[in-house]
Design an enzyme around this catalytic site. Structure first.
Site, PDB file in Angstrom:
ATOM      1  N   TYR A 195     -12.855  -7.478   1.050  1.00 30.50           N
ATOM      2  CA  TYR A 195     -12.381  -8.203  -0.146  1.00 30.50           C
ATOM      3  C   TYR A 195     -13.729  -9.051  -0.540  1.00 30.50           C
ATOM      4  CZ  TYR A 195      -7.592  -7.130   0.502  1.00 30.50           C
ATOM      5  OH  TYR A 195      -6.243  -6.412   0.761  1.00 30.50           O
ATOM      6  N   PRO A 212      -2.257  -6.657  -6.947  1.00 33.02           N
ATOM      7  CA  PRO A 212      -2.365  -5.952  -5.568  1.00 33.02           C
ATOM      8  C   PRO A 212      -3.419  -6.632  -4.577  1.00 33.02           C
ATOM      9  CG  PRO A 212      -3.308  -4.670  -7.518  1.00 33.02           C
ATOM     10  CD  PRO A 212      -2.732  -5.778  -8.057  1.00 33.02           C
ATOM     11  N   HIS A 240      -5.497  -2.177  11.825  1.00 32.68           N
ATOM     12  CA  HIS A 240      -6.506  -2.934  11.732  1.00 32.68           C
ATOM     13  C   HIS A 240      -6.141  -4.623  12.006  1.00 32.68           C
ATOM     14  CE1 HIS A 240      -8.599  -0.757   8.239  1.00 32.68           C
ATOM     15  NE2 HIS A 240      -8.553   0.128   9.281  1.00 32.68           N
ATOM     16  N   LYS A 246       0.804  -6.602  -1.056  1.00 30.01           N
ATOM     17  CA  LYS A 246       2.266  -7.117  -0.864  1.00 30.01           C
ATOM     18  C   LYS A 246       3.447  -6.282  -1.469  1.00 30.01           C
ATOM     19  CE  LYS A 246       1.426 -10.456   2.002  1.00 30.01           C
ATOM     20  NZ  LYS A 246       1.188  -9.364   2.942  1.00 30.01           N
ATOM     21  N   TYR A 250      -1.332 -12.733   4.785  1.00 24.54           N
ATOM     22  CA  TYR A 250      -1.845 -11.302   4.673  1.00 24.54           C
ATOM     23  C   TYR A 250      -0.847 -10.284   5.689  1.00 24.54           C
ATOM     24  CZ  TYR A 250      -4.836  -7.612   3.809  1.00 24.54           C
ATOM     25  OH  TYR A 250      -5.342  -6.436   3.377  1.00 24.54           O
TER      26      TYR A 250
HETATM   27  P1  RFL Z   1       8.257   2.449  -7.397  1.00 31.22           P
HETATM   28  O1  RFL Z   1       7.323   3.105  -6.148  1.00 31.22           O
HETATM   29  O2  RFL Z   1       7.633   2.221  -8.681  1.00 31.22           O
HETATM   30  O3  RFL Z   1       9.402   3.449  -7.595  1.00 31.22           O
HETATM   31  C1  RFL Z   1      10.164   3.594  -8.585  1.00 31.22           C
HETATM   32  C2  RFL Z   1      10.932   4.765  -8.647  1.00 31.22           C
HETATM   33  O4  RFL Z   1      11.873   5.054  -9.992  1.00 31.22           O
HETATM   34  C3  RFL Z   1      11.715   5.994 -10.792  1.00 31.22           C
HETATM   35  N1  RFL Z   1      12.556   5.695 -12.012  1.00 31.22           N
HETATM   36  C4  RFL Z   1      13.281   6.412 -12.273  1.00 31.22           C
HETATM   37  N2  RFL Z   1      14.318   7.160 -12.045  1.00 31.22           N
HETATM   38  C5  RFL Z   1      15.432   7.587 -12.573  1.00 31.22           C
HETATM   39  N3  RFL Z   1      15.806   7.130 -13.728  1.00 31.22           N
HETATM   40  C6  RFL Z   1      14.926   6.209 -14.471  1.00 31.22           C
HETATM   41  N4  RFL Z   1      15.185   5.748 -15.658  1.00 31.22           N
HETATM   42  C7  RFL Z   1      13.776   5.676 -13.583  1.00 31.22           C
HETATM   43  N5  RFL Z   1      12.815   4.966 -14.092  1.00 31.22           N
HETATM   44  C8  RFL Z   1      11.936   4.919 -13.174  1.00 31.22           C
HETATM   45  C9  RFL Z   1       9.871   5.987 -10.859  1.00 31.22           C
HETATM   46  O5  RFL Z   1       9.609   7.391 -11.226  1.00 31.22           O
HETATM   47  C10 RFL Z   1       9.734   5.742  -9.340  1.00 31.22           C
HETATM   48  O6  RFL Z   1       9.780   6.909  -8.542  1.00 31.22           O
HETATM   49  O7  RFL Z   1       8.948   1.087  -7.086  1.00 31.22           O
HETATM   50  P2  RFL Z   1       9.469   0.709  -5.540  1.00 31.22           P
HETATM   51  O8  RFL Z   1      10.389   1.836  -4.679  1.00 31.22           O
HETATM   52  O9  RFL Z   1       9.995  -0.547  -5.552  1.00 31.22           O
HETATM   53  O10 RFL Z   1       8.129   0.544  -4.697  1.00 31.22           O
HETATM   54  C11 RFL Z   1       7.097  -0.415  -5.006  1.00 31.22           C
HETATM   55  C12 RFL Z   1       5.816   0.030  -4.686  1.00 31.22           C
HETATM   56  O11 RFL Z   1       5.357   1.046  -5.146  1.00 31.22           O
HETATM   57  C13 RFL Z   1       4.576  -1.072  -5.290  1.00 31.22           C
HETATM   58  O12 RFL Z   1       5.086  -2.385  -5.041  1.00 31.22           O
HETATM   59  C14 RFL Z   1       3.411  -0.977  -4.474  1.00 31.22           C
HETATM   60  O13 RFL Z   1       2.656   0.393  -4.695  1.00 31.22           O
HETATM   61  C15 RFL Z   1       2.325  -1.970  -4.942  1.00 31.22           C
HETATM   62  N6  RFL Z   1       0.875  -1.853  -4.360  1.00 31.22           N
HETATM   63  C16 RFL Z   1       0.775  -2.203  -3.111  1.00 31.22           C
HETATM   64  N7  RFL Z   1       1.695  -2.801  -2.427  1.00 31.22           N
HETATM   65  C17 RFL Z   1       1.477  -2.946  -0.954  1.00 31.22           C
HETATM   66  O14 RFL Z   1       2.455  -3.546  -0.309  1.00 31.22           O
HETATM   67  N8  RFL Z   1       0.346  -2.723  -0.395  1.00 31.22           N
HETATM   68  C18 RFL Z   1      -0.843  -2.413  -1.128  1.00 31.22           C
HETATM   69  O15 RFL Z   1      -1.955  -2.080  -0.846  1.00 31.22           O
HETATM   70  C19 RFL Z   1      -0.665  -2.232  -2.389  1.00 31.22           C
HETATM   71  N9  RFL Z   1      -1.624  -1.633  -3.231  1.00 31.22           N
HETATM   72  C20 RFL Z   1      -0.041  -1.389  -5.224  1.00 31.22           C
HETATM   73  C21 RFL Z   1      -1.334  -1.235  -4.637  1.00 31.22           C
HETATM   74  C22 RFL Z   1       0.180  -0.930  -6.421  1.00 31.22           C
HETATM   75  C23 RFL Z   1      -1.059  -0.515  -7.428  1.00 31.22           C
HETATM   76  N10 RFL Z   1      -0.703  -0.013  -8.476  1.00 31.22           N
HETATM   77  C24 RFL Z   1      -1.116   1.188  -9.154  1.00 31.22           C
HETATM   78  C25 RFL Z   1       0.559  -0.728  -9.284  1.00 31.22           C
HETATM   79  C26 RFL Z   1      -2.356  -0.713  -5.379  1.00 31.22           C
HETATM   80  C27 RFL Z   1      -2.106  -0.503  -6.711  1.00 31.22           C
HETATM   81  C28 RFL Z   1      -3.428   0.061  -7.523  1.00 31.22           C
HETATM   82  C1  PHB Z   2      -5.252   0.073  -1.028  1.00 27.14           C
HETATM   83  O1  PHB Z   2      -5.711   0.688   0.125  1.00 27.14           O
HETATM   84  O2  PHB Z   2      -4.874   0.968  -2.037  1.00 27.14           O
HETATM   85  C2  PHB Z   2      -5.095  -1.290  -1.174  1.00 27.14           C
HETATM   86  C3  PHB Z   2      -5.399  -2.148   0.132  1.00 27.14           C
HETATM   87  C4  PHB Z   2      -5.341  -3.647   0.036  1.00 27.14           C
HETATM   88  C5  PHB Z   2      -4.983  -4.174  -1.212  1.00 27.14           C
HETATM   89  C6  PHB Z   2      -4.799  -3.418  -2.219  1.00 27.14           C
HETATM   90  C7  PHB Z   2      -5.068  -2.025  -2.182  1.00 27.14           C
HETATM   91  O3  PHB Z   2      -5.087  -5.378  -1.270  1.00 27.14           O
END
Ligand code: RFL
Ligand code: PHB
Length: 392
Positions: free
Chosen positions: A204, A295, A75, A299, A387
């Site tokens: 957005y 989110p 994109h 990032k 971004y």
């Molecule tokens: P994770 O993915 O939470 O993985 C951690 C893992 O550790 C496990 N765990 C354990 N394992 C063993 N023993 C224990 N005691 C444990 N405790 C926990 C967990 O089960 C899990 O598998 O962390 P990590 O690897 O640091 O990754 C971070 C990302 O997942 C997170 O920052 C992103 O998903 C945030 N996020 C977004 N980030 C972006 O860069 N671009 C996006 O568009 C974006 N959109 C989002 C998001 C997060 C969202 N939510 C649900 C918080 C959208 C949403 C809705």
């Molecule tokens: C997503 O596709 O889940 C998404 C994209 C952009 C954001 C947050 C979530 O800022």
């Protein structure tokens, strides 16, 4: 108790832990990854969707981008909508950069499949994870496997990649960590829908009734979010109410929102959180274990992967070359990027959401800022370079 030995004990098989294991393997360093969820759960957990160009290059350099290069959607900008008008921000023109839509679920599947094929030690469904001796040269990682058998892994280093609710951050010495935190007075209701996106690029949208975001997972699957009250009960949102609210917030002349079956829905609270330092002795934190961003800036995943790229180099220097310099610089190097992204995510969140009881002054300040972003090339460039990822 089964005793084992590895160089790096990794807690958590999210994107951070899995990529760290891969980067270390490329440098000839072995690791054991323990994860308390099942493989199926990790591969299905709906989260991020948007990758900075730097993240794409990192995955490519790690040999993990075959499917990303085939299926990822590049994109060149976003739409910023407010006061009923939709404006395009052209990142290619502003900063000569792009972002890529490729779901976190797919990155995790690609990583697990590569790690499994490489014969890496990757243990799902474990429990009772404990970390001990981080002030010594040989910290110990303990866990119980899926059959309840206890294991003790002697490591050179433990990497806490276990997300916000993990056990590694609490295992840091009491009194060492400084925590900066902000909770926002609203949440996101997110849906995954079996319908082609109604837009070519993400929208957005600030609406008087709250924020909305139109994202996507592929050319067939849409991902949409609505600002809802904090602690909103998901049962208050039957599918037709969600579509009606999305329609209302996104509405602009001559545009249609395509509706389809909702495959998944959930409510996510919004939080900014930074814990520092990210290292104590032989325990290093990476990704959501150390920091969380709301989110709105897309990032979190990008920061998690940026952390482990720095960490992998630091651990190679420490373990292979006996050079502790990069390990000593790890926390500060990561936190500089983390704080920039924390500011950007807070800024996007604060300008696009409508807090409960917003007064006319705050409303007009938000709108003035948004109008400035779409009118001033300097302001649009600031948004674009953050971004797309800073530093790039
Ligand atoms: P994770 O993915 O939470 O993985 C951690 C893992 O550790 C496990 N765990 C354990 N394992 C063993 N023993 C224990 N005691 C444990 N405790 C926990 C967990 O089960 C899990 O598998 O962390 P990590 O690897 O640091 O990754 C971070 C990302 O997942 C997170 O920052 C992103 O998903 C945030 N996020 C977004 N980030 C972006 O860069 N671009 C996006 O568009 C974006 N959109 C989002 C998001 C997060 C969202 N939510 C649900 C918080 C959208 C949403 C809705
Ligand atoms: C997503 O596709 O889940 C998404 C994209 C952009 C954001 C947050 C979530 O800022």
């Amino acid at each position: 108790m089964i005793s084992e030995r590895t160089q790096v004990g990794i807690v958590g098989a999210g994107p951070a832990g899995l990529l760290l294991s891969r980067l270390l393997a490329l440098a000839g360093i072995d690791s054991v990854v323990v994860e308390n969820r099942s493989r199926a759960y990790c591969e299905a957990r709906q989260r991020a969707g948007l990758l900075e160009d730097r993240t794409v290059r990192l995955l490519r350099a790690a040999g993990l981008a075959d499917r990303l290069d085939r299926e990822g959607l590049e994109h060149g900008g976003i739409y910023l909508q407010f006061a009923g008008e939709r404006h395009h921000l052209d990142f290619r023109d502003l900063v000569g950069r792009t972002v890529t839509v490729y779901a976190q679920t797919e990155i995790v599947k690609d990583l697990i499949s590569e790690r499994t094929r490489a014969g890496a030690a990757l243990h799902f469904d474990i429990s009772a994870t404990e970390v001990e001796g981080i002030g010594t040269d040989h910290p110990v990682l303990r866990y119980a496997d899926a059959d309840g058998q206890r294991h003790q892994v002697r490591c050179d280093v433990v990497a806490g990649c276990d997300g916000f609710h993990g056990i590694c951050r609490p295992a840091m010495p009491a009194g060492l960590m400084t925590v900066a935190e902000r909770a926002y007075p609203y949440a996101w209701l997110g849906i995954l829908a079996d319908v082609p996106p109604s837009t070519d690029e993400l929208i957005y949208c600030r609406h008087a009734d709250g924020f909305a975001l139109h994202s996507m997972r592929s050319l067939e699957i849409s991902r949409l979010y609505l600002q809802v009250p904090l602690d909103e009960d998901i049962t208050a949102w039957p599918d037709d109410r969600i579509w009606a609210e999305l329609w209302r917030r996104f509405e602009v002349p001559a545009w249609e929102l395509k509706e389809g079956p909702i495959l998944e829905k959930s409510v996510t609270p919004m939080r900014s959180f930074v814990a520092a330092p990210m290292r104590s002795g032989r325990l290093f934190l990476a990704g959501d274990a150390a920091h969380i961003v709301p989110p709105t800036g897309a990032k979190g995943l990008n920061l998690a992967l940026a952390d482990v790229a720095v960490l992998a180099d630091a651990l190679v220097a420490l373990i292979r070359d006996g050079d502790g310099g990069p390990a000593g610089a790890y926390s500060a190097a990561c936190l500089s990027r983390v704080w920039r992204a924390t500011h950007f995510s807070w800024w996007m969140t604060s300008n696009l959401h409508v807090p409960p009881g917003q007064d006319p002054m705050d409303e007009q300040l938000q709108l003035a800022q948004l109008r400035y972003v779409v009118a001033s090339r300097a302001a649009a460039t600031t948004l674009a370079e953050n971004y797309c990822g800073w530093p790039g």
